[in-house]
Write a protein that holds these residues in place. Structure first.
Motif, short mmCIF file in Angstrom:
data_model
loop_
_atom_site.label_atom_id
_atom_site.label_comp_id
_atom_site.label_asym_id
_atom_site.label_seq_id
_atom_site.Cartn_x
_atom_site.Cartn_y
_atom_site.Cartn_z
N CYS A 116 0.84 -1.21 0.00
CA CYS A 116 0.00 0.00 0.00
C CYS A 116 0.86 1.25 0.00
O CYS A 116 0.58 2.22 -0.73
CB CYS A 116 -0.94 0.01 1.20
SG CYS A 116 -2.24 -1.25 1.13
N LYS A 117 1.92 1.25 0.80
CA LYS A 117 2.82 2.40 0.85
C LYS A 117 3.49 2.64 -0.50
O LYS A 117 3.64 3.78 -0.95
CB LYS A 117 3.87 2.21 1.93
CG LYS A 117 3.31 2.28 3.34
CD LYS A 117 4.39 1.96 4.36
CE LYS A 117 3.82 1.92 5.78
NZ LYS A 117 4.85 1.54 6.77
N GLN A 118 3.89 1.56 -1.16
CA GLN A 118 4.53 1.70 -2.47
C GLN A 118 3.56 2.24 -3.52
O GLN A 118 3.93 3.06 -4.36
CB GLN A 118 5.11 0.36 -2.92
CG GLN A 118 6.34 -0.04 -2.12
CD GLN A 118 6.86 -1.42 -2.50
OE1 GLN A 118 6.31 -2.09 -3.37
NE2 GLN A 118 7.91 -1.85 -1.83
N ILE A 119 2.31 1.78 -3.46
CA ILE A 119 1.30 2.27 -4.40
C ILE A 119 1.09 3.77 -4.19
O ILE A 119 1.07 4.54 -5.15
CB ILE A 119 -0.02 1.49 -4.23
CG1 ILE A 119 0.17 0.03 -4.63
CG2 ILE A 119 -1.14 2.14 -5.04
CD1 ILE A 119 -0.90 -0.91 -4.12
N ALA A 120 0.94 4.18 -2.93
CA ALA A 120 0.77 5.62 -2.64
C ALA A 120 2.00 6.40 -3.12
O ALA A 120 1.86 7.50 -3.66
CB ALA A 120 0.54 5.83 -1.15
N GLY A 121 3.17 5.83 -2.96
CA GLY A 121 4.39 6.49 -3.44
C GLY A 121 4.39 6.65 -4.94
O GLY A 121 4.81 7.69 -5.47
N ARG A 122 3.92 5.63 -5.66
CA ARG A 122 3.85 5.72 -7.12
C ARG A 122 2.84 6.78 -7.55
O ARG A 122 3.08 7.54 -8.50
CB ARG A 122 3.50 4.36 -7.73
CG ARG A 122 4.63 3.34 -7.62
CD ARG A 122 4.50 2.12 -8.51
NE ARG A 122 3.18 1.73 -8.95
CZ ARG A 122 2.42 0.79 -8.36
NH1 ARG A 122 2.86 0.13 -7.30
NH2 ARG A 122 1.23 0.49 -8.84
N ILE A 123 1.72 6.84 -6.83
CA ILE A 123 0.72 7.87 -7.14
C ILE A 123 1.32 9.25 -6.90
O ILE A 123 1.17 10.16 -7.72
CB ILE A 123 -0.56 7.66 -6.31
CG1 ILE A 123 -1.27 6.37 -6.75
CG2 ILE A 123 -1.49 8.87 -6.43
CD1 ILE A 123 -2.44 5.96 -5.86
N SER A 124 2.02 9.40 -5.79
CA SER A 124 2.66 10.68 -5.47
C SER A 124 3.67 11.07 -6.55
O SER A 124 3.70 12.22 -6.99
CB SER A 124 3.35 10.58 -4.10
OG SER A 124 4.03 11.76 -3.81
N ASP A 125 4.47 10.10 -6.98
CA ASP A 125 5.46 10.37 -8.02
C ASP A 125 4.79 10.80 -9.33
O ASP A 125 5.24 11.74 -9.99
CB ASP A 125 6.34 9.15 -8.29
CG ASP A 125 7.28 8.84 -7.15
OD1 ASP A 125 7.49 9.72 -6.27
OD2 ASP A 125 7.81 7.71 -7.10
N ARG A 126 3.71 10.10 -9.71
CA ARG A 126 3.03 10.41 -10.99
C ARG A 126 2.31 11.74 -10.96
O ARG A 126 2.23 12.43 -11.97
CB ARG A 126 2.03 9.31 -11.34
CG ARG A 126 2.62 8.01 -11.82
CD ARG A 126 2.70 7.81 -13.33
NE ARG A 126 1.63 8.28 -14.15
CZ ARG A 126 0.54 7.59 -14.47
NH1 ARG A 126 0.37 6.36 -14.02
NH2 ARG A 126 -0.38 8.13 -15.24
#
Length: 151
Positions: A116-126
């Motif tokens: 979940c943390k990695q997904i949120a990080g990817r969303i933040s990056d995009r």
């Protein structure tokens, strides 16, 4: 007017022609039922009839409501990007409320907290949005699809 909808089950039966069974119960033909459902969809009254994934049973045992502080002039762009992630099941804009700086909400699903943390990080990056908080679910009390109640 739409009383036939009461014959649409919450859980579709796993049979060859579920719409025929529903139509029979409603006292109309299968073709009539499908025509009415298509009409309601075109009118925007219903969005879809679809399978509901019970994510915990499908090994997606973790989820988080991620709240994002998005500039008002960036909501459409950021919301579109967030909603495009397959791990996001819900994406909403809400009022900030004066005491809360977050106005876009996403529900993400993963197989672990780290996922979940990695997904949120990817969303933040995009999206380029760095101001967000993750609220992890601890326990589920109720999860059902919205049902139309007829009296």
């Amino acid at each position: 007017m739409y009383k036939f909808l009461k014959n649409i089950p919450g859980d579709f039966p796993i049979i060859e022609r579920p719409y025929k069974d529903m139509a029979d119960k409603a006292g109309i033909s299968e073709a009539e039922l499908l025509s009415e459902l298509n009409k309601l969809k075109k009118e925007g009254i219903i969005r879809r009839i679809a399978a509901v994934l019970y994510h915990r049973k499908a090994l997606y045992t973790h989820n988080a409501m991620v709240v994002w502080n998005v500039r008002d002039d960036d909501i459409d762009r950021a919301g579109g990007i967030m909603a495009s992630f397959p791990e996001v099941s819900h994406c909403y804009e809400r009022e900030k409320g004066g005491y809360w700086d977050y106005n876009v909400y996403t529900m993400i699903h993963g197989k672990s907290l780290e996922d979940c943390k990695q997904i949120a990080g990817r969303i933040s990056d995009r999206t380029g949005i760095k101001d967000f908080q993750m609220l992890f679910s601890k326990r589920e009390f109720k999860k059902i699809p919205l049902r139309v109640i007829y009296e």
